[in-house]
Motif scaffolding. Structure first.
Motif, mmCIF file in Angstrom:
data_model
loop_
_atom_site.group_PDB
_atom_site.id
_atom_site.type_symbol
_atom_site.label_atom_id
_atom_site.label_comp_id
_atom_site.label_asym_id
_atom_site.label_seq_id
_atom_site.Cartn_x
_atom_site.Cartn_y
_atom_site.Cartn_z
ATOM 1 N N PHE A 1 2.537 16.587 -3.399
ATOM 2 C CA PHE A 1 1.239 17.623 -3.571
ATOM 3 C C PHE A 1 1.482 18.230 -4.882
ATOM 4 O O PHE A 1 0.660 18.740 -5.484
ATOM 5 N N THR B 1 0.495 15.985 -7.788
ATOM 6 C CA THR B 1 -1.050 15.803 -7.700
ATOM 7 C C THR B 1 -1.588 17.239 -8.437
ATOM 8 O O THR B 1 -2.535 17.269 -9.037
ATOM 9 N N THR C 1 0.811 -1.219 0.047
ATOM 10 C CA THR C 1 0.162 0.054 0.162
ATOM 11 C C THR C 1 0.950 1.320 0.155
ATOM 12 O O THR C 1 0.277 2.340 -0.131
ATOM 13 N N ALA C 2 2.005 1.270 0.375
ATOM 14 C CA ALA C 2 2.995 2.218 0.470
ATOM 15 C C ALA C 2 3.574 2.554 -1.021
ATOM 16 O O ALA C 2 3.310 2.003 -1.758
ATOM 17 N N ASP C 3 3.873 3.935 -0.925
ATOM 18 C CA ASP C 3 4.380 4.771 -2.367
ATOM 19 C C ASP C 3 5.923 3.876 -2.478
ATOM 20 O O ASP C 3 6.313 3.259 -1.769
ATOM 21 N N HIS D 1 2.961 6.516 -7.342
ATOM 22 C CA HIS D 1 1.640 6.968 -7.392
ATOM 23 C C HIS D 1 1.594 8.135 -8.217
ATOM 24 O O HIS D 1 0.525 8.375 -8.885
ATOM 25 N N PHE E 1 -8.415 8.924 1.947
ATOM 26 C CA PHE E 1 -7.246 8.051 2.013
ATOM 27 C C PHE E 1 -7.563 6.866 2.917
ATOM 28 O O PHE E 1 -7.240 5.833 2.522
ATOM 29 N N THR F 1 5.644 3.085 4.308
ATOM 30 C CA THR F 1 4.281 3.054 4.923
ATOM 31 C C THR F 1 3.338 3.853 4.248
ATOM 32 O O THR F 1 3.506 5.019 3.728
ATOM 33 N N PRO F 2 2.132 3.722 3.968
ATOM 34 C CA PRO F 2 1.076 4.470 3.246
ATOM 35 C C PRO F 2 0.745 5.743 4.114
ATOM 36 O O PRO F 2 0.171 6.567 3.725
ATOM 37 N N GLY G 1 -4.983 6.214 -2.355
ATOM 38 C CA GLY G 1 -4.479 5.787 -0.920
ATOM 39 C C GLY G 1 -3.259 6.548 -0.617
ATOM 40 O O GLY G 1 -2.292 5.864 0.387
ATOM 41 N N ASN G 2 -2.919 7.577 -1.036
ATOM 42 C CA ASN G 2 -1.897 8.342 -0.312
ATOM 43 C C ASN G 2 -2.135 9.710 0.220
ATOM 44 O O ASN G 2 -2.770 10.356 -0.643
ATOM 45 N N LEU G 3 -1.845 10.012 1.240
ATOM 46 C CA LEU G 3 -2.389 11.142 2.006
ATOM 47 C C LEU G 3 -1.879 12.455 1.327
ATOM 48 O O LEU G 3 -2.609 13.552 1.439
ATOM 49 N N ALA G 4 -0.889 12.545 0.728
ATOM 50 C CA ALA G 4 -0.432 13.795 0.136
ATOM 51 C C ALA G 4 -1.134 13.859 -0.904
ATOM 52 O O ALA G 4 -1.562 15.168 -1.421
ATOM 53 N N VAL G 5 -1.573 12.903 -1.808
ATOM 54 C CA VAL G 5 -2.747 13.115 -3.016
ATOM 55 C C VAL G 5 -3.792 13.619 -2.611
ATOM 56 O O VAL G 5 -4.216 14.692 -3.061
#
Lengths: 288, 183
Positions: free
Chosen positions: B30, B33, A15-17, A54, A216, B21-22, A144-148
């Motif tokens: 950022f 995106t 699940t990680a980048d 990602h 996310f 980790t996610p 599933g990426n907090l930054a996105v």
């Protein structure tokens, strides 16, 4: 007899980048790894602009959205030119686009919603495709990426606040931070207005934060569940034939169910993100 | 969950600085995106949405136009109806006046006719009465004369005497008058 792998590691890794992309052992030549660029220091913030897996899937999602819409548009033009009844793929895409435009954007933003419809439609389909890409084998979920999700939520935040400012004017916008309290006037009302300021500001920031974390969390959690269920197969790989296969079959059935649920969740979360953004824009537009 | 922690660490070691980790936030994403999203937004706004929404937007424009037209026509119709009503009201008033006048005229005419008819009737009655009286007097006179003649004839026969007719007549007339008086 198989050795049970570390399921937690596998789950996190999947699940990680990553700075890699590939289709696994089936196509080794397509497995790419690339080097990380040097960090950029912007004040206290350390930013690394290296494109990750990602980013690749973001571009892929955007490309697929554009391809879908472009092909649908061309087909629709042909159908209209031939004065044939709309049909097939193009008609389905048109119906979905119209649903997002009319039922999500305009219905919730209200008067003047057409202005925001292109943004909401782009948001919906971009998130939808990003969500669905994670369900493909060797796919990855950019959402599933907090930054996105954070970046998307910030676009929503800026759209909500800037459009609100432009519609309400400086005075009207200030009242969304320091509201006039009904039934209170004079010094008491002023004091209450000032006291409400921090709460309103937190409210403004919590909305995009919730948007980001919700998307996310939903996208990541499904993958956690699927990978954990698959982990059961490897965890019990050392058992005798009958229970091993039994566990394998039951787990696969469960995973199939979760996968179907994930398709629904992918649609639902794209809908929720677009819907809530529209609702927040509408709230700001019609604030009095 | 020590297993999980060790797993994270292992992955971290494997891919040196890659976020393993996610839950890690890579601020570089950022930027990417926004680039991808804004590019997609601009491209779709330029090449896709106008084509897909053309029909719908045209329909909406047409409906807005038709609604405005309908509103205008409705207002016109309302104004016409109002005028019509006003005209109807004035026509009704005129009709009333005309009817009242006609009634009055008819009443007057009737009165006049009645009066004339009554007058004529009285005249006719008067004449008839007069004629009756005249006829009665004449008949009385004739009767009296015939009675005298009869009486004379009867008396002549009875007396068998030749009498002076003028003197006799006076005699009988006097007798008859006395008889009338005596009655």
């Amino acid at each position: 007899m198989m050795q049970a792998p570390n399921i937690g590691e596998v789950v996190m890794h999947h699940t990680a980048d990553a700075y890699s992309f590939g289709l696994g052992e089936a196509f080794p030549s397509l497995n790419l790894h690339w080097e990380r660029w040097p960090d950029l220091h912007l004040g206290p913030l350390v930013v690394n602009l290296t494109p990750t897996k990602h980013v690749v899937f973001l571009v892929l999602a955007a490309g697929l959205v554009f391809l879908t819409m472009w092909v649908a548009g061309r087909k629709l033009e042909q159908q209209r030119a031939g004065e044939r009844a709309p049909s097939g793929f193009a008609n389905a895409v048109e119906a979905m686009v119209l649903f997002v435009r009319d039922e999500i954007a305009i219905a919730n933003i209200g008067h003047g919603g057409e202005k925001f419809a292109p943004y909401i439609m782009t948001l919906f389909f971009f998130i939808l495709y990003s969500n669905l890409l994670g369900l493909l084998p060797h796919g990855s979920t950019p959402t599933g990426n907090l930054a996105v999700t954070g970046a998307l939520a910030i676009t929503a935040f800026l759209t909500i606040e800037i459009s609100g400012f432009l519609t309400l004017g400086p005075g009207g916008y200030l009242r969304t931070i320091f509201p006039t309290i009904p039934g209170l006037s004079g010094p008491a009302g002023l004091a209450m207005s000032l006291a409400m300021g921090p709460i309103e500001l937190i409210g403004k920031l919590v909305k995009p934060f919730a948007l980001a974390v919700r998307l996310f969390g939903n996208m990541t959690a499904g993958h956690f569940v699927i990978l954990s269920l698959f982990g059961l197969i490897f965890l019990f790989g050392h058992l005798p034939l009958v229970p091993r296969w039994g566990i394998g079959i039951v787990t696969s059935g469960l995973v199939l169910g979760i996968m179907l649920l994930e398709i629904f969740v992918a649609l639902l979360q794209a809908y929720v993100f677009a819907l809530l953004t529209s609702v927040f824009i509408g709230l700001m537009q019609h604030e009095h | 969950m020590p297993g999980t922690l060790i797993g994270w660490l292992a992955v971290l070691q494997e891919h040196q600085a890659a976020p393993a980790t996610p839950f890690e936030v890579n601020f570089g994403l950022f930027f990417w995106t926004w680039v991808v999203f804004i590019a997609l937004f601009l491209v779709l706004r330029r090449f896709a949405w106008p084509v897909i929404l053309k029909n719908t937007e045209e329909r909406e424009r047409r409906i807005r136009h038709q609604l405005a037209d309908a509103e205008k026509m409705n207002a016109e119709a309302k104004a016409l109806l109002e005028e019509h009503r006003r005209m109807m009201a004035s026509a009704k008033g005129q009709t009333h006046a005309l009817l009242a006048e006609a009634k009055a005229v008819a009443e007057r005419e009737r009165e006049a006719l009645l009066a004339r008819a009554r007058q004529e009737q009285e005249q006719i009655l008067e004449r008839a009465k007069r004629e009756i009286a005249f006829e009665r007097d004449r008949a009385t006179m004739q009767l009296r004369r015939e009675a005298v003649d009869l009486s004379l004839a009867a008396a002549a026969k009875l007396l068998e005497a030749k009498l002076d007719s003028e003197a006799d007549r006076r005699l009988v007339t006097e007798f008859l008058e006395s008889a009338e008086k005596g009655q």
